[in-house]
Every structure is written in structure tokens, then in C-alpha cells.
Design a protein around this motif. Structure first.
Motif, mmCIF file in Angstrom:
data_model
loop_
_atom_site.group_PDB
_atom_site.id
_atom_site.type_symbol
_atom_site.label_atom_id
_atom_site.label_comp_id
_atom_site.label_asym_id
_atom_site.label_seq_id
_atom_site.Cartn_x
_atom_site.Cartn_y
_atom_site.Cartn_z
ATOM 1 N N ARG A 216 0.819 -1.218 0.000
ATOM 2 C CA ARG A 216 0.000 0.000 0.000
ATOM 3 C C ARG A 216 0.849 1.263 0.000
ATOM 4 N NH1 ARG A 216 -3.289 -0.147 5.102
ATOM 5 N NH2 ARG A 216 -1.327 -1.023 5.912
ATOM 6 N N HIS A 217 2.163 1.084 -0.229
ATOM 7 C CA HIS A 217 3.134 2.173 -0.305
ATOM 8 C C HIS A 217 3.407 2.779 1.070
ATOM 9 C CE1 HIS A 217 1.413 2.912 -4.655
ATOM 10 N NE2 HIS A 217 1.748 1.646 -4.426
ATOM 11 N N ILE A 218 3.128 2.032 2.137
ATOM 12 C CA ILE A 218 3.370 2.513 3.487
ATOM 13 C C ILE A 218 4.782 2.125 3.914
ATOM 14 C CG2 ILE A 218 2.630 2.414 5.907
ATOM 15 C CD1 ILE A 218 0.662 3.788 3.981
ATOM 16 N N ILE A 219 5.501 3.073 4.478
ATOM 17 C CA ILE A 219 6.876 2.834 4.940
ATOM 18 C C ILE A 219 6.838 2.010 6.216
ATOM 19 C CG2 ILE A 219 9.015 3.911 5.719
ATOM 20 C CD1 ILE A 219 8.270 6.360 4.045
ATOM 21 N N ARG A 220 7.513 0.859 6.241
ATOM 22 C CA ARG A 220 7.522 -0.027 7.401
ATOM 23 C C ARG A 220 8.800 0.091 8.222
ATOM 24 N NH1 ARG A 220 2.564 -0.492 8.626
ATOM 25 N NH2 ARG A 220 1.244 -1.403 6.985
ATOM 26 N N SER A 221 9.915 0.368 7.565
ATOM 27 C CA SER A 221 11.173 0.550 8.297
ATOM 28 C C SER A 221 12.146 1.341 7.438
ATOM 29 C CB SER A 221 11.791 -0.799 8.699
ATOM 30 O OG SER A 221 12.199 -1.509 7.541
ATOM 31 N N VAL A 222 13.055 2.034 8.115
ATOM 32 C CA VAL A 222 14.101 2.808 7.421
ATOM 33 C C VAL A 222 15.400 2.626 8.187
ATOM 34 C CG1 VAL A 222 12.491 4.545 6.506
ATOM 35 C CG2 VAL A 222 13.589 4.922 8.724
ATOM 36 N N TYR A 256 6.232 8.570 -10.534
ATOM 37 C CA TYR A 256 5.906 7.659 -9.446
ATOM 38 C C TYR A 256 4.866 6.631 -9.885
ATOM 39 C CZ TYR A 256 8.573 9.587 -5.547
ATOM 40 O OH TYR A 256 9.591 9.936 -4.703
ATOM 41 N N ASP A 257 3.888 7.054 -10.693
ATOM 42 C CA ASP A 257 2.895 6.102 -11.211
ATOM 43 C C ASP A 257 3.571 5.034 -12.061
ATOM 44 O OD1 ASP A 257 0.913 7.498 -9.934
ATOM 45 O OD2 ASP A 257 0.313 8.649 -11.705
ATOM 46 N N SER A 258 4.506 5.446 -12.905
ATOM 47 C CA SER A 258 5.249 4.500 -13.746
ATOM 48 C C SER A 258 6.077 3.542 -12.897
ATOM 49 C CB SER A 258 6.162 5.257 -14.716
ATOM 50 O OG SER A 258 5.427 6.119 -15.541
ATOM 51 N N LEU A 259 6.623 4.085 -11.810
ATOM 52 C CA LEU A 259 7.439 3.272 -10.893
ATOM 53 C C LEU A 259 6.609 2.120 -10.323
ATOM 54 C CD1 LEU A 259 9.609 4.825 -8.036
ATOM 55 C CD2 LEU A 259 8.135 2.876 -7.601
ATOM 56 N N TRP A 260 5.435 2.421 -9.817
ATOM 57 C CA TRP A 260 4.622 1.372 -9.195
ATOM 58 C C TRP A 260 4.090 0.388 -10.227
ATOM 59 C CZ3 TRP A 260 5.470 0.392 -4.504
ATOM 60 C CH2 TRP A 260 5.816 1.402 -3.602
ATOM 61 N N CYS A 261 3.802 0.856 -11.423
ATOM 62 C CA CYS A 261 3.381 -0.067 -12.491
ATOM 63 C C CYS A 261 4.485 -1.058 -12.809
ATOM 64 C CB CYS A 261 2.995 0.722 -13.743
ATOM 65 S SG CYS A 261 1.418 1.585 -13.604
ATOM 66 N N ALA A 262 5.725 -0.554 -12.870
ATOM 67 C CA ALA A 262 6.867 -1.428 -13.167
ATOM 68 C C ALA A 262 7.085 -2.435 -12.050
ATOM 69 C CB ALA A 262 8.126 -0.585 -13.381
ATOM 70 N N LEU A 263 6.949 -2.002 -10.802
ATOM 71 C CA LEU A 263 7.140 -2.914 -9.678
ATOM 72 C C LEU A 263 6.086 -4.012 -9.679
ATOM 73 C CD1 LEU A 263 8.110 -0.612 -6.663
ATOM 74 C CD2 LEU A 263 9.499 -2.392 -7.713
ATOM 75 N N GLU A 264 4.857 -3.647 -9.985
ATOM 76 C CA GLU A 264 3.786 -4.634 -9.976
ATOM 77 C C GLU A 264 3.901 -5.623 -11.138
ATOM 78 O OE1 GLU A 264 0.245 -2.337 -9.960
ATOM 79 O OE2 GLU A 264 0.546 -1.557 -7.926
#
Length: 758
Positions: A216-222, A256-264
């Protein structure tokens, strides 16, 4: 009754059965001990050593050994029992795993032999290994993976190994394989745990920012670097959307939209992003996203590794700037100037506009630079650049293209008067003295101006015209001049020759002239020198000095030279078939031809086509060509000589005394030019000196060829000096193929008469 015919009573049979039961009971107990040992020993080598010792005792074997292999199949460990250390040292090395022991591993099978001497496979044991008669060996294997082998030799009581022994050693080997497998799994698990700890530690200490993101694009750890790069603390970002770092512009949102499309779709993306720090500052990063599969196999987690590339981009921009600007004056350099000129050509052509190209040369700058030093010269150039830059408009371009040479592009001008005004403005600004270290330095400039499209439609045409106008300005007193017909007569003539030369081969305008080479003693023809001639329908006969340098400059000399080579070889083959063979043909080569990497291939192809030998060729080059690139020339000369091709180098007679350079020694002959021949004629005192110099060349097995012989005095002088070959108008001017053929016939007849008379 037993097998050997002996009979047993009931008491004896009962006693035998009790002994066997006791032995089976002992074997069972020993097995339990072994299994307990194998299950609890932590040290692998200790496990194997104790195991083979226990096994040998249990089965009453004199010798026993375990061999463990590495991942490549080579022996890694060898543990043994029944052999003392003194004998071990004498043996020197363990069995190599050949023969029987090799079969155990390769074919994964148990071997039991009652007499090893009867089996041809009994090889691979060291020279001083104790003699063995019986052997029992089993592979240590599990799940189609073989870890090694175990073997026993010769029972202490002399009995043979039994089926029970074979079953037991097999069970032992399998148990040992299981232990090895478990140890391997244990080590692997510990290594993975160690790697995870190291990865976590590396993540915390790496200089790149790292963040884990869910689907969901939520940051879990850094990691720690993330906080130092972005300025956000872990508490501020964990649980927040990754888009909080994004720059709120249309282009970046699309990225950013292109980024998530590529990841999926393929689980990976990398590229440049703009992010925002906690203080609102926007900065560039290079980011790499990869998906991390969940336990169910779905790519629900993502890891992003990024680095701040602000400094890298600054360095790239700096390098880009240096690639297109003069580092001293900060003006555009030739590369950027030519690019802007190309754009100006396109714009002027499209909108039917005119523009001007100025060529500016500073007068007497070299004297200032040489007398006052380079620091003063550099300061002066910077000041000149600043003054000239202040005289032009923002739409114009001034560049430094040489030491004290500048060019200016004036765009969007109405006529030549606009260019004249700016040129005058530049001259006035430069007329003001420059103050350098409490010294006044006066400097001026010569300016030449060419207009588009009146004076040319290409960069080369305009630059030539502006250059010609600049030189006229320099001659007429430090003013500016526009290009004109009077100034451009030579430029136009040069351009016309260049244009006509491009099609000279196609129009068959080129020809070859032949000049005989004469043996100085017999005065008979021993070779021929070929010369290029050009007769154009518009220009008439063009002097070689006018078109050969032009061919060299444009690169046309290479295809012209190839044509000449093939033409000459074809003609010489015709003469050979007529019974008029020529010993050698001398072909002049320009620098461009001599250093052409395809020269040797071109010559080989021409020789193959004409069926002539390489010894037939003699290439002639100038000394300037030979020393232009000394190392490369040496290699080329060596390659030519290896092919059997001779080379003649043009030298002055005085330079013969300096023979020693590689180019001179590699040459087969040296040529003296006609001017020097005229200088030495009639000077008796030079005779002994010339004889000495030519003798030096002969000692190095180098022939001397004199060119330009015009009279009998020169002939006699050269004969007295023991020169080898001569050519010149005294014998024959360069002539056509038909005339030269007649000359060959005449020379052949004279030579035949001479032979008959003698």
C-alpha cells in the motif's frame, strides 16, 4: 554336518550358537555405542576418528579409514586407524581414491573382496601402505549426494568379511551421511542467521538510504542513512505513505505512477527521482526498487535503496561545462560554437534570415606572451574576452577557438552594416590600454567578416571567407574587412578545385605519367617512377602542387592512390606480357597514404589481381612523413619490408651523414632532390665529401637515387660519387604509357646490342 564334512554333536552346536549370539549381542551393543557417539559428537573430525576406531574394533579389522570429499569431489579429510604415526609418515599421502575406492564413490556402491590381489581395480594405494588381502568399503551418501567413503581391511582373526559385516558398515556409512547432512544443515542455518545479522548491520551502517515499503506504499522501516539524508526521523515516516517524500509536480507524479506499475509487473525499477527533505528542500536521488516475496509467494513487500546524487549532478554539469567552454576565458569553445552555428544555419534557412561570422585575431599577442610571460598573457586573454563579450548582444555567441583567435556569431542582423557596427565597437573597446601589474599594454585586433548566405552556406565556406578577410585586415592596418570577390579569388579557386576533384575519378580525368629510372653506370632503364596528373574540362591542366595537397587534406588521396596503384600494376602487366618487363616501379606516397591502416591490404589485393610480386614495388616517402609519427612509421616500414616491399626516403645529401634513425636504416634507398644537385655541381671540393657520405649509405646497404638530373655535368659528378640510380629531364621528362613503351623498346634494343658486342 558342517560344510567341510565334520560332524557336530548337540553340545558343540549349542556352544557355537551361544558364541554367535554373544557376538551378535556385542555387535548390537557396539552399534548402540556408535549411534550414540554419532548422534552427540559436535566436532566433525573427532566424530569420524572415534567412529572409525569403534567400527574397526567392532568388526575386528586390522586397518580402517574414512575419507570425506569437498564440493569439487577432491579429498578434504582422511582419518584412519590401525597404522602408527611412523608408518603414516613413511606412507607420505593417503589413498588417492582411484580404482576400488573410486568406484565406491562414483558408482555409489558397497564393495567386498575376499582377495584384492585377484582384482585389477585394486589400485590407488600409496607405495608403503601395508599389504591388504580383504577389503570392505561403503559410500557415505544420502539423497544422491556422496560425502565420502569408509573402508576396512583384513580381519584380525583372518576370517573374511561377512554379510553381517557388510550390512553393519552400510548402516554405519548411512548414519554418518545423516550426521554430515545434519551438520551441513546446521552450519547453513547458522550462516543464514549470521548473514541476516550482517545484512541488518550493513543496512544500518550503509551510506545509502534504505526503506521497506508494503504493497500500500506505506513505509515499514528505514535505516540510519535514510534519516540523515532526508532529515526525517524514523518516528516521522514509519506508517506514512512513501509519497510524503515526493515532489508535488505533474511530471514527478507521472514518474511515481510509472514506478509502481513497473514494480507490480516485473518487480524491479531503477532511475532518478526528485525527493523532498524535511525542511522542504528538493534534491535528486538515484533509487533502486525491488520486490520481496511474502511467505505466500506474492510481492507484497518492497525495498528501496537510494543515494543523494546532488554532488554527482553538480560534477556532471561541471564536466559538461568544461567540455563546451574554454577553461581560461570561460567562453564557448569550438565544439559549442559549431553546435550553435549549426542551429543558426537551420534557423536562418527556415526563416530566410542572414547572420554574420567574425574571425578575430589579436595582433602582437605572441610578443606580449613571450616577453612578459604566460601569466600576463593569460590575464590579457581573459580581459580581452570580457571586453569583447560586453560588445555583443545576448543572442550572439563569442568563442575562443585558438591561442589568440576568436570567432563571433551575430544572429538576426539586417545587413552587413549591423555587423560592421559591432566590429567597430570591438576594435574601440580593445584600443583602450590594459593595465597589468602597473604596466599599460596596448593590443589591437584584425577582424574578418563573412555573411550568410552571401559568402557561404556551410561552416567551412564561411570560416574560409572570414579567415581570408581577416588576413586582409591584418595587412591593411588593424581594421575590419568583409569578404569580397577580390579577397576570395584564391578561396574560390581552391573551392572549385576541391569540388572538381571529388568527381575526377568518376570522370576519368586522372592519368599517370612515367619517368624512367636510369642505372648510372650502364645508363639503361632499371625502373620507373609514376606521377599523378589531372586534366579537368573546366580548369584545364592542374599542377600537382595545386591538387595533391588538396587531395591529402580532403582524404581523397586514399581512393585516388588505390586507383593509381591498380592502374600502374595493370599497365606493367601489359608490358611484361609484351616482353618489356620492368625491374621496379616507384610510387610516391603522401603522409595520409603511408599511415593509412589499410595500406598493406590494399597493396596485397592489387598484387594478387595483377600477378606481380611484392619486390616489384618501391614506395617513396618524404623525410617529413617518416618522422611525423616515428614509432608508427617504424612499424609500418618493418611491415612493408616483411612483405618484400621496398621503401625509398627523400633526404638531403647533408642528412645522409646523420643516418641512424630507424626510418633511414629501414629504408632501402635514399633520394637526393634536384635542388641539391644544382648546388653541388661544379664544386670540386664537395666531391670527396659527397663520396664519403654516399659510401656511408652503401655500408648500410642503402642505395642512393638522384632525382632532377638536367645536364651532363650533374651526371658525371654523380657517377664520380658512385651514386646508384638517377632520373630527370636529361634522360626523359614524365611521359605517357605509349611513349614510355617506345622508350622501353629502344632501351631493350640498345641493351641487346651491347650484350652482343661484348
Amino acid at each position: 554336518m558342517s560344510n567341510d564334512g565334520q560332524s557336530f554333536n548337540l553340545d558343540q552346536l549349542q556352544s557355537l550358537l551361544k558364541k554367535k549370539d554373544k557376538r551378535l549381542e556385542a555387535m548390537h551393543e557396539a552399534s548402540k555405542v556408535l549411534l550414540s557417539l554419532l548422534g552427540h559428537t559436535k566436532n566433525e573430525l573427532q566424530l569420524m576418528q572415534q567412529g572409525i576406531e569403534a567400527l574397526a574394533i567392532l568388526l575386528q579389522a586390522r586397518y580402517g579409514a574414512i575419507s570425506i570429499l569437498d564440493s569439487s569431489g577432491e579429498q578434504a579429510h582422511f582419518l584412519h586407524t590401525g597404522i602408527d604415526e611412523a608408518l603414516v609418515k613413511r606412507i607420505g599421502h593417503p589413498p588417492q581414491g582411484l580404482g576400488l575406492l573410486g568406484i565406491v564413490v562414483k558408482e555409489n556402491q558397497v564393495i567386498r573382496l575376499d582377495d584384492m590381489q585377484q582384482d585389477a581395480r585394486s589400485i590407488g594405494f600409496p607405495e608403503h601402505h601395508p599389504l591388504m588381502k580383504t577389503i570392505l568399503a561403503a559410500p557415505i551418501s544420502m539423497n544422491n549426494k556422496t560425502y565420502g567413503r569408509v573402508y576396512l581391511c583384513d580381519k584380525l582373526d583372518g576370517e573374511l568379511f561377512s554379510n553381517d559385516d557388510e550390512k553393519f558398515i552400510t548402516t554405519f556409512a548411512n548414519t554418518l551421511a545423516l550426521v554430515n547432512f545434519n551438520l551441513h544443515i546446521s552450519r547453513r542455518r547458522k550462516q543464514i542467521e549470521k548473514d541476516l545479522r550482517l545484512a541488518k548491520k550493513a543496512m544500518e551502517h550503509t551510506q545509502e538510504g534504505v526503506m521497506m515499503i508494503d504493497s500500500r506504499h506505506i513505509i515499514r522501516s528505514v535505516n540510519r542513512s535514510f534519516t540523515s539524508i532526508t532529515g526525517y526521523s524514523k518516528q516521522q515516516v514509519i506508517g506514512q505513505s512513501m509519497e510524503m517524500l515526493a515532489v508535488n509536480i505533474v511530471g514527478e507524479k507521472f514518474l511515481y505512477d510509472s514506478l509502481w506499475c513497473a514494480l507490480e509487473s516485473n518487480g524491479h525499477w531503477k532511475g532518478e527521482l526528485n525527493q523532498r527533505r524535511s525542511n522542504g528542500e528538493v534534491f535528486p536521488v538515484w533509487a533502486v526498487f525491488d520486490s520481496v516475496g511474502s511467505a505466500g509467494g506474492e510481492s507484497e513487500q518492497y525495498v528501496c535503496v537510494f543515494r543523494d546524487i546532488t554532488e554527482e549532478k553538480k560534477e556532471t554539469q561541471r564536466i559538461e561545462y568544461l567540455a563546451h567552454h574554454d577553461p581560461l576565458t570561460k567562453l564557448p569553445n569550438r565544439t559549442l560554437f559549431e553546435d550553435r552555428l549549426e542551429q543558426l544555419f537551420l534557423s536562418a534557412k527556415r526563416y530566410e534570415k542572414c547572420f554574420a561570422l567574425m574571425f578575430i585575431d589579436l595582433d602582437l599577442f605572441k610578443i606580449v606572451n613571450d616577453t612578459m610571460g604566460h601569466n600576463i598573457g593569460d590575464f590579457l586573454l581573459r580581459e580581452v574576452a570580457n571586453r569583447m563579450s560586453s560588445c555583443i548582444r545576448s543572442c550572439d555567441t563569442i568563442s575562443r577557438v585558438g591561442g589568440d583567435e576568436f570567432t563571433v556569431l551575430l544572429s538576426n542582423i539586417n545587413d552587413c552594416s549591423d555587423a560592421g557596427m559591432i566590429a567597430q565597437k570591438i576594435l574601440v573597446s580593445l584600443s583602450i590600454p590594459f593595465c597589468v601589474n602597473n604596466h599599460e599594454i596596448r593590443i589591437s585586433a584584425s577582424i574578418g567578416i563573412a555573411m550568410y548566405p552571401e559568402h557561404g552556406r556551410t561552416y567551412e565556406e564561411l570560416l574560409k571567407c572570414a579567415d581570408a578577410a581577416m588576413y586582409h585586415s591584418k595587412e591593411s592596418g588593424n581594421i575590419y574587412n568583409f569578404y569580397s570577390e577580390v579577397l576570395g579569388q584564391e578561396v574560390n579557386a581552391q573551392l572549385e578545385r576541391e569540388e572538381q576533384l571529388y568527381s575526377a575519378l568518376e570522370r576519368c580525368e586522372l592519368s599517370v605519367a612515367y619517368q624512367p629510372k636510369i642505372d648510372i653506370n650502364s645508363l639503361h632503364i632499371v625502373g620507373v617512377k609514376v606521377l599523378l596528373r589531372w586534366h579537368n574540362s573546366l580548369l584545364g591542366f592542374v599542377q600537382p602542387s595545386d591538387f595533391i595537397p588538396l587531395a591529402e587534406q580532403t582524404g581523397l588521396i586514399v581512393p585516388i592512390g588505390k586507383w593509381m596503384l591498380n592502374h600502374v600494376f595493370e599497365q606493367c602487366l601489359v608490358w611484361k606480357e609484351k616482353g618489356l618487363p620492368i625491374a621496379s616501379v616507384t610510387i610516391p606516397l603522401s603522409s595520409r597514404q603511408f599511415y593509412d591502416p589499410d595500406l598493406l591490404d590494399m597493396v596485397s589485393q592489387a598484387l594478387a589481381a595483377s600477378r606481380l610480386s611484392a619486390e616489384f614495388i618501391e614506395f617513396e616517402i618524404t623525410k617529413k612523413t617518416a618522422i611525423l609519427e616515428v614509432d608508427k612509421a617504424s612499424r609500418q616500414l618493418d611491415d612493408l619490408k616483411k612483405r618484400g616491399i621496398r621503401v625509398i626516403v627523400e633526404n638531403s645529401i647533408e642528412e645522409i651523414d646523420q643516418l641512424g634513425s630507424h626510418s633511414a636504416i629501414s629504408a632501402d634507398a635514399l633520394k637526393i632532390n634536384a635542388t641539391e644537385l644544382q648546388d653541388i655541381t661544379g664544386a670540386e671540393k664537395t666531391l670527396s665529401s659527397a663520396e664519403s657520405l654516399i659510401a656511408k649509405a652503401h655500408n648500410l646497404k642503402i642505395r642512393i637515387v638522384a632525382e632532377g638530373v638536367e645536364n651532363v655535368d650533374q651526371l658525371l659528378f654523380l657517377r664520380a660519387c658512385q651514386c646508384d640510380e638517377i632520373l630527370g629531364n636529361f634522360f626523359s621528362r614524365p611521359i605517357g604509357a605509349v611513349e614510355f613503351e617506345q622508350l622501353l623498346i629502344k632501351d631493350q634494343r640498345a641493351n641487346s646490342s651491347f650484350v652482343r658486342e661484348n
